[in-house]
Design a protein around this motif. Structure first.
Motif, PDB file in Angstrom:
ATOM      1  N   ALA A  17       0.844  -1.204   0.000  1.00 33.16           N
ATOM      2  CA  ALA A  17       0.000   0.000   0.000  1.00 33.16           C
ATOM      3  C   ALA A  17       0.878   1.252   0.000  1.00 33.16           C
ATOM      4  N   LYS A  18       0.333   2.353  -0.523  1.00 32.39           N
ATOM      5  CA  LYS A  18       1.072   3.623  -0.486  1.00 32.39           C
ATOM      6  C   LYS A  18       0.762   4.381   0.794  1.00 32.39           C
ATOM      7  N   ALA A  19      -0.440   4.163   1.348  1.00 33.18           N
ATOM      8  CA  ALA A  19      -0.804   4.818   2.614  1.00 33.18           C
ATOM      9  C   ALA A  19      -1.500   3.801   3.505  1.00 33.18           C
ATOM     10  N   ARG A  20      -1.346   3.981   4.840  1.00 33.47           N
ATOM     11  CA  ARG A  20      -1.930   3.036   5.804  1.00 33.47           C
ATOM     12  C   ARG A  20      -2.616   3.835   6.906  1.00 33.47           C
ATOM     13  N   ILE A  21      -3.929   3.652   7.005  1.00 28.71           N
ATOM     14  CA  ILE A  21      -4.728   4.421   7.971  1.00 28.71           C
ATOM     15  C   ILE A  21      -5.333   3.451   8.976  1.00 28.71           C
ATOM     16  N   VAL A  22      -5.271   3.805  10.259  1.00 23.59           N
ATOM     17  CA  VAL A  22      -5.776   2.924  11.318  1.00 23.59           C
ATOM     18  C   VAL A  22      -7.003   3.552  11.968  1.00 23.59           C
ATOM     19  N   PHE A  23      -8.060   2.759  12.147  1.00 21.55           N
ATOM     20  CA  PHE A  23      -9.197   3.142  12.984  1.00 21.55           C
ATOM     21  C   PHE A  23      -9.061   2.395  14.308  1.00 21.55           C
ATOM     22  N   LEU A  24      -9.051   3.139  15.412  1.00 22.30           N
ATOM     23  CA  LEU A  24      -8.934   2.526  16.743  1.00 22.30           C
ATOM     24  C   LEU A  24      -9.662   3.431  17.729  1.00 22.30           C
ATOM     25  N   HIS A  25     -10.742   2.921  18.297  1.00 24.79           N
ATOM     26  CA  HIS A  25     -11.605   3.780  19.129  1.00 24.79           C
ATOM     27  C   HIS A  25     -10.823   4.456  20.260  1.00 24.79           C
ATOM     28  N   ILE A  26     -10.105   3.671  21.046  1.00 28.04           N
ATOM     29  CA  ILE A  26      -9.344   4.239  22.171  1.00 28.04           C
ATOM     30  C   ILE A  26      -7.998   4.740  21.645  1.00 28.04           C
ATOM     31  N   PRO A  27      -7.720   6.032  21.785  1.00 23.12           N
ATOM     32  CA  PRO A  27      -6.421   6.528  21.297  1.00 23.12           C
ATOM     33  C   PRO A  27      -5.309   6.057  22.227  1.00 23.12           C
ATOM     34  N   PRO A  28      -4.452   5.168  21.782  1.00 25.14           N
ATOM     35  CA  PRO A  28      -3.537   4.504  22.715  1.00 25.14           C
ATOM     36  C   PRO A  28      -2.518   5.427  23.351  1.00 25.14           C
ATOM     37  N   MET A  29      -2.165   6.514  22.641  1.00 24.51           N
ATOM     38  CA  MET A  29      -1.101   7.367  23.176  1.00 24.51           C
ATOM     39  C   MET A  29      -1.653   8.589  23.897  1.00 24.51           C
ATOM     40  N   VAL A  30      -2.947   8.675  24.051  1.00 24.49           N
ATOM     41  CA  VAL A  30      -3.546   9.885  24.621  1.00 24.49           C
ATOM     42  C   VAL A  30      -4.220   9.596  25.958  1.00 24.49           C
ATOM     43  N   SER A  31      -5.058   8.553  25.988  1.00 28.75           N
ATOM     44  CA  SER A  31      -5.754   8.226  27.231  1.00 28.75           C
ATOM     45  C   SER A  31      -4.772   7.598  28.220  1.00 28.75           C
ATOM     46  N   THR A  32      -5.152   7.624  29.480  1.00 29.11           N
ATOM     47  CA  THR A  32      -4.242   7.089  30.496  1.00 29.11           C
ATOM     48  C   THR A  32      -4.831   5.872  31.205  1.00 29.11           C
ATOM     49  N   GLY A  33      -6.008   5.415  30.766  1.00 34.25           N
ATOM     50  CA  GLY A  33      -6.636   4.246  31.385  1.00 34.25           C
ATOM     51  C   GLY A  33      -5.880   2.969  31.063  1.00 34.25           C
TER      52      GLY A  33
END
Ligand SMILES: [Fe+2]
Length: 385
Positions: free
Chosen positions: A285-301
């Motif tokens: 692929a030329k571009a790779r986009i991820v959908f992930l409900h919980i933002p792993p690098m932002v939330s602290t849970g």
């Protein structure tokens, strides 16, 4: 004699229930370059099928839901997979369900009425399959609606759905899931009214969709080819990864009543991801986009911290262009850095993301009724191989 005839008619009518109607849908899921799954419900059970018509060649075909050779008949939820289609091609389609009655006295089957959507000469439903040759791609991402159906309709008032390739439900579209009615009242009837009979849904589970007795059958309403909530698909030369963050707290949290096992689930998902990022479709692929409900690098849970251990190390070596998330209910933008080498865009619960991929650029616009809530980001596709 007349009395005997009346009793006989009564006996038959108890086998045929009177009339059959389509109660919800149809909507489109799991679109690929060669297929799509059509989902709808009826008030009575019966075998269901979809008739398609290639709008270029006028060729027609019928598709049933079949399990190991058996046509599924004792069901009111119908999920018909249509395969072997031509890429980038518009098809008209029609759904059918035929009422079925089982006569246990004679061990036989009786059929009643058939219900169907519009025929091909009267404003038929249609869809267009994904294509590897598509140059410009556009899609909308909705998240954190939390069953606010009227709000969702108002929010999407100006969306030109017909111009989109798909709509991504990026988690927490529902507050929780008690029964089938909640799926349709809380979101899906509105989605069908707005777009979902003709524009496919890319379904991504949020942590709230893991809650309630209907969390387990939810996959039946959003079937995927691999049978899981994490999967991959491609349009043009863009690869999309749909990743499931599971619950946001520790498995032992009292809110889950000892019914959560999301640590092992995320570990299993990470093993799939490890294999998936080396497949040719992903690599080329030329571009790779991820959908992930919980933002792993932002939330602290706990969920985020566990995603940092499981999925992020793999994604950091997978040449990801951007992660699109929700969950926090507020807009956040996080640049790539030493801990995650891709940017993260978090959509709030008051806006939708309009994404367009064109001329080597990914454009992500947050749009809503409050202009102060609107933000735009543009990412140059690095075309990394
Ligand atoms: Fe959430």
């Amino acid at each position: 004699m007349k009395r005997q005839l009346f009793i006989l008619l009564l006996a038959i009518s108890s086998v045929y229930v009177q009339g059959i109607t389509i109660t919800h849908g149809p909507y489109l899921c799991d679109m690929t370059t060669d297929g799509v799954t059509v989902v709808w419900t009826t008030d009575l059970q019966g075998p269901a099928w979809v008739e398609t018509e290639n709008t270029v060649t006028a060729e027609k075909a019928d598709y049933y839901e079949v399990v190991a050779g058996n046509i599924v008949a004792i069901a009111t939820l119908h999920r018909v997979r249509i395969n072997n289609l031509k890429p980038g091609t518009k098809y008209n389609y029609r759904i059918f369900t035929k009422e079925i009655g089982l006569d246990l006295a004679t061990l036989s089957v009786n059929y009643g009425e058939t219900v169907a959507s519009n025929d091909f000469s009267h404003n038929p439903l249609s869809f267009t399959t994904f294509s590897k040759d598509k140059k410009d791609i556009s899609f909308v991402v909705l998240n954190d609606i939390h069953s606010r159906t009227d709000f969702m309709k108002e929010l999407c008032n100006e969306v030109d759905f017909k111009a989109l390739d798909f709509v991504c439900f990026n988690g927490d579209m529902w507050e929780w899931l008690l029964d089938e009615n909640m799926i349709f009242d809380g979101c899906m009837d509105a989605a069908v009214e707005m777009f979902a009979s003709e524009i496919p849904i890319v379904f991504n589970r949020g942590n709230h969709e893991t809650r309630g007795p209907y969390a387990i059958p939810l996959i039946n309403y959003f079937p995927t080819v691999n049978g899981t909530f994490y999967y991959q698909f491609g349009i043009g030369d863009v690869c999309f990864l749909v990743l499931d963050g599971g619950e946001d707290k520790e498995d032992s949290h009292p809110e889950y009543f000892n019914l959560a096992a999301f640590d092992s689930y995320r570990e299993e998902e990470s093993r799939w991801l490890e294999q998936n990022v080396v497949c040719p479709e992903f690599q080329n692929a030329k571009a790779r986009i991820v959908f992930l409900h919980i933002p792993p690098m932002v939330s602290t849970g706990h969920g985020s911290l566990h995603l940092q251990k499981t999925l992020i190390p793999i994604l950091n070596h997978a040449k990801i262009d951007v992660i699109l998330s929700g969950h926090t209910h507020s807009y956040i933008y996080r640049e790539a850095d030493a801990t995650s080498n891709f940017p993260t865009v978090v959509n709030s619960n008051k806006t939708y993301m309009l994404c367009t991929i064109k001329d080597g650029q990914i454009r992500v616009e947050m749009k809503g009724q409050n202009p102060l809530a609107n933000h735009t980001h543009e990412f140059q596709i690095k075309n990394r191989k």
